[in-house]
Design an enzyme around this catalytic site. Structure first.
Site, PDB file in Angstrom:
ATOM      1  N   ASP A   1       1.012  -1.168   0.032  1.00 33.68           N
ATOM      2  CA  ASP A   1       0.074  -0.061  -0.187  1.00 33.68           C
ATOM      3  C   ASP A   1       0.986   1.245  -0.079  1.00 33.68           C
ATOM      4  O   ASP A   1       1.903   1.346   0.723  1.00 33.68           O
ATOM      5  CB  ASP A   1      -0.995  -0.141   1.391  1.00 33.68           C
ATOM      6  CG  ASP A   1      -1.947   1.027   1.110  1.00 33.68           C
ATOM      7  OD1 ASP A   1      -3.164   0.589   1.023  1.00 33.68           O
ATOM      8  OD2 ASP A   1      -1.693   2.315   0.966  1.00 33.68           O
TER       9      ASP A   1
ATOM     10  N   ASN B   1     -12.768  -3.495   2.781  1.00 28.15           N
ATOM     11  CA  ASN B   1     -13.696  -2.280   2.645  1.00 28.15           C
ATOM     12  C   ASN B   1     -14.708  -2.256   1.682  1.00 28.15           C
ATOM     13  O   ASN B   1     -14.369  -2.269   0.467  1.00 28.15           O
ATOM     14  CB  ASN B   1     -12.574  -1.074   2.819  1.00 28.15           C
ATOM     15  CG  ASN B   1     -11.861  -0.920   3.896  1.00 28.15           C
ATOM     16  OD1 ASN B   1     -11.915  -1.473   5.077  1.00 28.15           O
ATOM     17  ND2 ASN B   1     -10.622  -0.285   3.655  1.00 28.15           N
TER      18      ASN B   1
ATOM     19  N   HIS C   1     -10.275  -5.223  -3.437  1.00 27.44           N
ATOM     20  CA  HIS C   1      -9.221  -5.572  -2.744  1.00 27.44           C
ATOM     21  C   HIS C   1      -9.132  -5.998  -1.160  1.00 27.44           C
ATOM     22  O   HIS C   1      -9.984  -5.533  -0.580  1.00 27.44           O
ATOM     23  CB  HIS C   1      -8.100  -4.427  -3.251  1.00 27.44           C
ATOM     24  CG  HIS C   1      -8.435  -3.017  -2.349  1.00 27.44           C
ATOM     25  ND1 HIS C   1      -9.488  -2.281  -3.197  1.00 27.44           N
ATOM     26  CD2 HIS C   1      -8.150  -2.448  -1.528  1.00 27.44           C
ATOM     27  CE1 HIS C   1      -9.709  -1.279  -2.561  1.00 27.44           C
ATOM     28  NE2 HIS C   1      -8.671  -1.314  -1.212  1.00 27.44           N
TER      29      HIS C   1
END
Ligand SMILES: [Zn+2]
Length: 108
Positions: free
Chosen positions: A31, A88, A101
């Site tokens: 990330d 999420n 993801h």
């Protein structure tokens, strides 16, 4: 594949990312805004907008992502100390990029 999707661009190699794993169904990379010492994103090659758009035929993809999260946690040395695996979903759930993801977060 969607031309304007940043994750599709990373998967196609059109946008740089620190890729840690790649196969024919998924790509995992670091990330760019890590929330922990280890923060990886596991992204299916297929452009699925969110968990809400998952279909029965995607069962193998999502199962593979969970197994890969386990394996990557082991590789990153955080399997014993512990980690989170997060999806999420939609804006209210904190989803920012609308390509499904999984976050693998740990290393505390
Ligand atoms: Zn995409």
């Amino acid at each position: 594949m969607e031309t304007s999707c940043v994750f599709c661009q990373i998967i196609r190699g059109e946008k740089p990312a620190e890729i840690v794993y790649r196969d024919e169904t998924m790509t995992a990379f670091k990330d760019i805004h890590p929330h922990a010492p280890v923060h990886l994103l596991i992204v299916p090659r297929k452009h699925i907008r969110s968990l809400n758009d998952l279909t029965e035929e995607d069962q193998g993809i999502i199962a593979g992502m969970i197994f890969k999260a386990r394996d990557l946690a082991r590789e990153m040395g955080i399997s014993k100390s512990g980690y989170k695996v997060l999806l999420n979903v939609e804006r209210g759930g904190g989803q920012v990029i609308f390509h499904l993801h999984m976050h693998l977060i740990g290393g505390w």
